[in-house]
Design a protein around this motif. Sequence first.
Motif, PDB file in Angstrom:
ATOM      1  N   HIS A 116      11.259  -5.357 -13.236  1.00  0.00           N
ATOM      2  CA  HIS A 116      10.201  -4.430 -13.648  1.00  0.00           C
ATOM      3  C   HIS A 116       9.572  -4.799 -14.976  1.00  0.00           C
ATOM      4  O   HIS A 116       9.074  -3.938 -15.706  1.00  0.00           O
ATOM      5  CB  HIS A 116      10.734  -2.999 -13.610  1.00  0.00           C
ATOM      6  CG  HIS A 116      11.230  -2.632 -12.245  1.00  0.00           C
ATOM      7  ND1 HIS A 116      10.384  -2.431 -11.186  1.00  0.00           N
ATOM      8  CD2 HIS A 116      12.480  -2.537 -11.744  1.00  0.00           C
ATOM      9  CE1 HIS A 116      11.085  -2.200 -10.093  1.00  0.00           C
ATOM     10  NE2 HIS A 116      12.383  -2.259 -10.398  1.00  0.00           N
ATOM     11  N   ALA A 154       7.214  -6.157  -7.696  1.00  0.00           N
ATOM     12  CA  ALA A 154       6.183  -5.720  -6.753  1.00  0.00           C
ATOM     13  C   ALA A 154       5.296  -6.902  -6.353  1.00  0.00           C
ATOM     14  O   ALA A 154       5.035  -7.131  -5.166  1.00  0.00           O
ATOM     15  CB  ALA A 154       5.340  -4.604  -7.373  1.00  0.00           C
ATOM     16  N   CYS A 191       4.081  -0.302  -8.286  1.00  0.00           N
ATOM     17  CA  CYS A 191       5.429  -0.686  -7.874  1.00  0.00           C
ATOM     18  C   CYS A 191       6.148   0.607  -7.481  1.00  0.00           C
ATOM     19  O   CYS A 191       5.798   1.687  -7.953  1.00  0.00           O
ATOM     20  CB  CYS A 191       6.135  -1.386  -9.039  1.00  0.00           C
ATOM     21  SG  CYS A 191       7.872  -1.784  -8.746  1.00  0.00           S
TER      22      CYS A 191
END
Lengths: 359, 359
Positions: free
Chosen positions: A239, A259, A249
């Motif tokens: 992330h 993502a 995401c």
Amino acid sequence: MAGANLPAMRSHNTALVLDLLRTAGEGGISRLELAERTGLTPQAVSKITARLREEGLAAEAGRRASTGGKPATVLRLVPDAGHAVGIQLDRDELRAVLVELDGTVVAARHAEVDLGAGAEAVLGAVVELAGELVERGGDTLLGVGVGAPGPLDHTHGVLHRVTGFPEYDGFPLRDALAERLGVPVVVDKDSNAAALGLAVGGEGGSFACLLLGTGLGAGLVIGDTVHRGARTGAGEFGHQVVQLDGPPCHCGDRGCIEALCLAAVARGDVAEAARVLGVGASNLAGLLDIDLVLLGGRTIAAAPEPFVRGVAAVLDERARREGGLGTTIPVRVAPGGDRGVAEGAAQLLLAPLFGRADG
Amino acid sequence: MAGANLPAMRSHNTALVLDLLRTAGEGGISRLELAERTGLTPQAVSKITARLREEGLAAEAGRRASTGGKPATVLRLVPDAGHAVGIQLDRDELRAVLVELDGTVVAARHAEVDLGAGAEAVLGAVVELAGELVERGGDTLLGVGVGAPGPLDHTHGVLHRVTGFPEYDGFPLRDALAERLGVPVVVDKDSNAAALGLAVGGEGGSFACLLLGTGLGAGLVIGDTVHRGARTGAGEFGHQVVQLDGPPCHCGDRGCIEALCLAAVARGDVAEAARVLGVGASNLAGLLDIDLVLLGGRTIAAAPEPFVRGVAAVLDERARREGGLGTTIPVRVAPGGDRGVAEGAAQLLLAPLFGRADG
DNA sequence: CTACTTTCGCAACGCTGTTGCCAAAGTGCA
DNA sequence: TGCACTTTGGCAACAGCGTTGCGAAAGTAG
């Protein structure tokens, strides 16, 4: 912030010697070589190795050819003087290994599991799979290490919000397993376990182990030590935002590596997935100045070359921009295959014996 | 990988005690408190403090009120038992300070300088500014620390390609200065020096110190230690990519934080600059699981509130996404003002005395 | 066979923090 | 005022660590 005393010094030096014995492997190592590598005097090494031989952790193993004088006696670690069980608890499968002191796998188990079936069922499956190995370990079993999807609290062995399975948030996996199995249990993130396994396996210095599978995580080894951070949550690589205001995401943010990467994989664009991964790796390498990037996980295993090539290309470019002084950071596929996490999890218990403060 | 012996143990424990004395400040600390905090026995502490008093590094300073028995004798660090000079060498100015063991600044100098005038001229300016302070330090001077714009090689004290002044690439600043001044010199990145100063100054645990001025760099403190990485190049925060294929940066890459941030500042959009900085800080915080983000540098000093607010907003959002278990990472302006780098640079020589392996 | 090198253990040693003990210096209560 | 108690902190003896000095063992080289 701890004061040192004689016992602390002794265990430090003992661990140092033990680690060199382990690293030497089957070839063994002589007392004088141990002295050189540790900086201790030969006499100190003799005393320490004598103790280790008494305890059954080390043994003499022949002699080395003479170099003009008395031939050196080779010392070796006794591998089966200690055992540990390592478990990979993934979203859909379970792997368990029983390893000896030197890292050799002497037994392996595999099972399918569904995290959605509930904590009780999953716990039962783990106990069933690991129980037999624990028994085989016998008196010499040091405990059980578990590598699970993060984020989680390594210190207390409590799971956090596993992506896709929020019901496990707060589940005290370590204590539950320790009670059922009756042996010490240590829990860590799967990527940390894998990284620890690689560090113990011989990767020195600082490196990042990136696992791309159902998710994307990183295990960071900084100066031969797994870096977990203040709340043991370090390595949230998936992330990292690499595209401001990018596509959403599932974590709620936008433009996360995970993502972008998973989307590219899903549409079959491995080159783009590798490029995104490479940008993340390059950010990480610049920030921490690491020596090496290792790629692992199922998605990588399915197509290793294009990923290694794509990531390496981005890192090469960075090195070129930095000029003559910048060194290209090598990229490789993490050795260990699909048992890397389980083997690394076992090292959660073995590594402390060798002076690695990762337990 | 070094074996420990009695002298090593002794200096470790001495450094531990010395650090607690320093931390205690003017209030001082009792022998029993030292024993509790170090884990050593009171008797060991008595021996160690006796040695320190003989060497003039510590002194008794009154007594504490009784708590029902004999009142405790308070021990204190003797601040002027040691000195160090700290220098900030920036692109357009020079700052120097003379500090005592406890970090107190006893003298400060400032001068303008132009890096473009050539190494000889710059070196002369540094020697002129620092020379007087070095003399004032006298016998108790431990050396000179220099904080300079990165990237550079901390281990060898050699500059790399300073942005805008490529001619300094490879310049052996440490050795050149050491020869001219006749005292030990240590060179480090300005952001690392600032971070070290803050770590010694009382910020515990792990944090990042982000400096936004003519460039953008980071000093990383991980577990009370400045993290420099394999080639001492860690903290390349400015060229973290947060926008794939974004606007070009002078480094040759695209979408770097520094490029986006400086562009936003240039067009007066502080909110956007803060947001970009926040995304970078959030990436960093997730990757390393740090406790705190500190902002410094000229641009921040010019408008602290909007930057702190903007960065904090991004970090707050991340914490919210992580759910109940995620803790918001606080954001503050780095204390120390425009002397933070110079004071931290002095700590490059003082910190090792107190057991911080940053020298 | 002699001279030399290398390995490695025994014994004495120095130094570390630890333990046992006691003196000093307060408080609290009768 | 006097006694009991608590807390501080040093002296002395001690155990245990790696180190040093020295010599025995086991090879090679000529």
